[in-house]
Design a protein around this motif. Structure first.
Motif, PDB file in Angstrom:
ATOM      1  N   PHE A   1       0.737  -1.250   0.066  1.00  0.00           N
ATOM      2  CA  PHE A   1      -0.029   0.203  -0.048  1.00  0.00           C
ATOM      3  C   PHE A   1       0.988   1.184   0.114  1.00  0.00           C
ATOM      4  O   PHE A   1       1.870   1.023   0.625  1.00  0.00           O
ATOM      5  N   ASN A   2       0.441   2.350  -0.615  1.00  0.00           N
ATOM      6  CA  ASN A   2       1.290   3.516  -0.630  1.00  0.00           C
ATOM      7  C   ASN A   2       0.516   4.788  -0.257  1.00  0.00           C
ATOM      8  O   ASN A   2       1.232   5.860  -0.410  1.00  0.00           O
ATOM      9  N   HIS A   3      -0.701   4.661   0.205  1.00  0.00           N
ATOM     10  CA  HIS A   3      -1.151   5.784   0.846  1.00  0.00           C
ATOM     11  C   HIS A   3      -1.966   5.456   2.318  1.00  0.00           C
ATOM     12  O   HIS A   3      -2.611   4.518   2.279  1.00  0.00           O
ATOM     13  N   LEU A   4      -1.818   6.275   3.174  1.00  0.00           N
ATOM     14  CA  LEU A   4      -2.239   6.336   4.375  1.00  0.00           C
ATOM     15  C   LEU A   4      -3.192   7.422   4.602  1.00  0.00           C
ATOM     16  O   LEU A   4      -2.891   8.764   4.652  1.00  0.00           O
ATOM     17  N   HIS A   5      -4.509   7.188   4.527  1.00  0.00           N
ATOM     18  CA  HIS A   5      -5.743   8.191   4.898  1.00  0.00           C
ATOM     19  C   HIS A   5      -6.019   7.985   6.339  1.00  0.00           C
ATOM     20  O   HIS A   5      -6.426   7.292   6.756  1.00  0.00           O
ATOM     21  N   LEU A   6      -5.651   9.262   7.035  1.00  0.00           N
ATOM     22  CA  LEU A   6      -5.969   9.526   8.317  1.00  0.00           C
ATOM     23  C   LEU A   6      -7.299  10.358   8.438  1.00  0.00           C
ATOM     24  O   LEU A   6      -7.062  11.549   8.126  1.00  0.00           O
ATOM     25  N   HIS A   7      -8.205   9.465   9.015  1.00  0.00           N
ATOM     26  CA  HIS A   7      -9.310  10.490   9.411  1.00  0.00           C
ATOM     27  C   HIS A   7      -9.259  11.101  10.806  1.00  0.00           C
ATOM     28  O   HIS A   7      -9.407  10.744  11.860  1.00  0.00           O
ATOM     29  N   LEU A   8      -8.854  12.336  10.740  1.00  0.00           N
ATOM     30  CA  LEU A   8      -8.394  13.326  11.858  1.00  0.00           C
ATOM     31  C   LEU A   8      -9.342  13.811  12.550  1.00  0.00           C
ATOM     32  O   LEU A   8      -9.276  14.320  13.748  1.00  0.00           O
ATOM     33  N   THR A   9     -10.714  13.969  12.172  1.00  0.00           N
ATOM     34  CA  THR A   9     -11.637  14.945  12.796  1.00  0.00           C
ATOM     35  C   THR A   9     -13.013  14.215  12.743  1.00  0.00           C
ATOM     36  O   THR A   9     -13.114  13.623  11.554  1.00  0.00           O
ATOM     37  N   ASP A  10     -13.726  14.247  13.679  1.00  0.00           N
ATOM     38  CA  ASP A  10     -15.276  13.762  13.718  1.00  0.00           C
ATOM     39  C   ASP A  10     -15.849  14.446  14.851  1.00  0.00           C
ATOM     40  O   ASP A  10     -15.502  15.118  15.661  1.00  0.00           O
TER      41      ASP A  10
END
Length: 521
Positions: free
Chosen positions: A198-207
């Protein structure tokens, strides 16, 4: 040499059956009676995930890797970087000069594709060649799977592998807003991703449950908004230094961090921190520790809201060297469609003004972000969303395929799964694997799919072990969807190769779910 598994792009499903025969044979010969060379006897099975393009068995002897086997680099800094990281992963020393051992060679004229590599092994050592640093690193991850650990040494049989990815974007997402995860815990997730290319880390930082990234111009986002999480835990947040540490760790493994600031919904934590983001007459926001969605919104009619958007986007964009920023746009159930679209149009413009390409969830299709993330399962995809997504693709938006019925790793495997949710249905390992991103949405133009992203939401997941139980074995399944050409894939092949991965997971100290349908060893 004798072509063992001729996984070129014109041979199709027949190739996959050959791969399964080799994998199922375990310690049997990979090649018997090849016309262009002697058979390879007592060869170890090739159980690589994702499936490579071409594997050719050699006629020579195997190479034994011991604790003193040197790892060398040739060709400059990118080769040295790949060699250094893989040497640490294999617990081997690095060395200069020439000689037997494991060599990473950067060669602009190698003839490999972007992110592709050639791995050649024989009695004198292993050579990994690529035209870019990513290809060298991915060749190193394949080498990790080839090594068979017996407690004293490891062996690599004589072979050649030529390999490259199907999609340029191969992502894995992690929700750190519902439950907070430390820098070290995120780095562990990156390690799992990197093993499978895998080459992208999507960080869901706010909710609604928490704001996890410091913004110096808006300090209450973390001093107030980071103090909650699902279930009433302490929450937490990343300082600028923490976030940069994650970015550096990921970059060393050729993973690009994609930060998400979810707007204009999923914003309760932001509104608790700055109540002026709410519209007059909206209910007073209070800290939220549940898992419901769709109830929050920032006031899209106030200019002060857009100053807030500019502040937070500017801060996160400055910390992020990668080209992408995700601005959310999902599940905004309390805004009129016209107000929602007007907000997303302005938010996307802000992201671009700060030098980023903008990613958004599929509800934002009408506003045509640069990358549109498709998340709805097919049985919940409205005709309006399908029409908007296909229109956006025809007008230049690329599609990132993350349909929940295949790619959401937080969904239960089956009715017996204790963790996770099931609003998208049960997602077994075969369900994660057996789909085609290019044809998931009929009517999208050819070439519009930029890639695939698995996503791990954390409403019910609060520890690294729980993350692993839901990611393994489905994360490798999505890795092969993203890496291997569609016509080379089959579930019967994959399930056998997947089962063999447990040896490596156990060596890493990782836990996993023995999900149904896989012939676990």
């Amino acid at each position: 040499m004798c072509t063992m598994v001729p996984m070129n792009r014109s041979r199709g499903r027949r190739v996959g059956r050959a791969a399964v025969a080799g994998a199922a044979a375990a310690l049997m010969a990979l090649v018997a009676g090849c016309s262009d060379g002697p058979a390879v006897s007592k060869a170890r099975a090739i159980t690589i995930v994702p499936l490579p393009d071409v594997v050719t068995a050699g006629s020579g002897g195997s190479f034994t890797v011991t604790a003193s086997t040197p790892v060398r680099a040739k060709g400059g800094a990118d080769a040295q970087a790949a060699a250094s990281v893989v040497a640490v992963q294999l617990h081997l020393p690095t060395a200069g000069g020439s000689g037997s051992g494991i060599t990473f060679r950067l060669d602009p004229a190698a003839g490999t594709r972007p992110e592709g590599y050639r791995l050649t092994s024989g009695s004198s050592g292993v050579l990994i060649t690529a035209r870019d640093g990513a290809g060298l690193f991915y060749g190193g991850q394949t080498l990790r799977q080839l090594l068979v650990v017996d407690g004293r040494s490891s062996t690599v049989q004589s072979l050649q592998i030529d390999d490259s990815p199907r999609y340029a974007y191969r992502g894995a997402g992690l929700d750190v807003a519902r439950h907070f995860f430390t820098v070290a815990q995120v780095e562990q997730y990156i390690d799992e991703m990197a093993l499978y290319k895998f080459n992208h880390l999507h960080l869901h930082l706010t909710d609604d449950q928490g704001w996890r990234i410091a913004v110096s111009s808006r300090p209450r986002l973390t001093s107030v908004g980071a103090g909650t999480e699902v279930g009433g835990g302490p929450g937490g947040s990343y300082t600028a230094a923490d976030y940069r540490a994650i970015v550096r760790y990921a970059a060393a493994r050729h993973v690009t961090v994609v930060p998400e600031l979810d707007l204009p919904g999923h914003t309760n934590a932001a509104i608790v921190s700055y109540p002026e983001l709410a519209c007059p007459g909206d209910p007073t926001a209070v800290p939220y520790t549940g898992i419901g969605v769709g109830f929050s919104r920032v006031c899209t009619s106030k200019e002060s809201t857009y100053r807030f958007v500019d502040d937070v986007v500017a801060a996160v964009a400055e910390l992020t060297p990668g080209p992408l920023i995700h601005l959310g746009g999902d599940e905004t159930k309390t805004l009129a469609p016209a107000d929602y679209q007007a907000f997303m149009r302005r938010a996307i413009a802000v992201g671009r003004a700060h030098g980023k390409q903008v990613v958004a969830w599929d509800e934002a299709a009408a506003d045509r972000p640069d990358l549109l993330q498709v998340w709805h399962p097919q049985n919940q995809m409205t005709s309006e969303v399908v029409t908007d997504v296909t229109a956006a693709a025809r007008h230049g938006s690329k599609l990132l395929m993350s349909p929940a019925d295949h790619a959401y790793l937080d969904q239960k495997y089956d009715a017996s799964t204790s963790l996770g949710l099931d609003w998208a249905g049960f997602v077994g390992v075969e369900q994660s694997y057996d789909w085609n991103p290019d044809t998931y949405l009929p009517g999208t133009p050819a070439g519009s799919v930029a890639g695939v992203e698995a996503f791990l939401w954390t409403e019910t997941l609060g520890t690294p072990q729980q993350l692993q139980l839901m990611a393994l074995p489905r994360l490798p399944a999505l890795a092969e969807v993203a890496w291997t050409p569609q016509r080379l894939r089959s579930w019967s092949d994959f399930s056998i190769r997947l089962a063999a991965q447990t040896r490596l997971w156990q060596a890493q100290g990782w836990t996993y779910t023995r999900a149904a349908g896989v012939p676990w060893q």
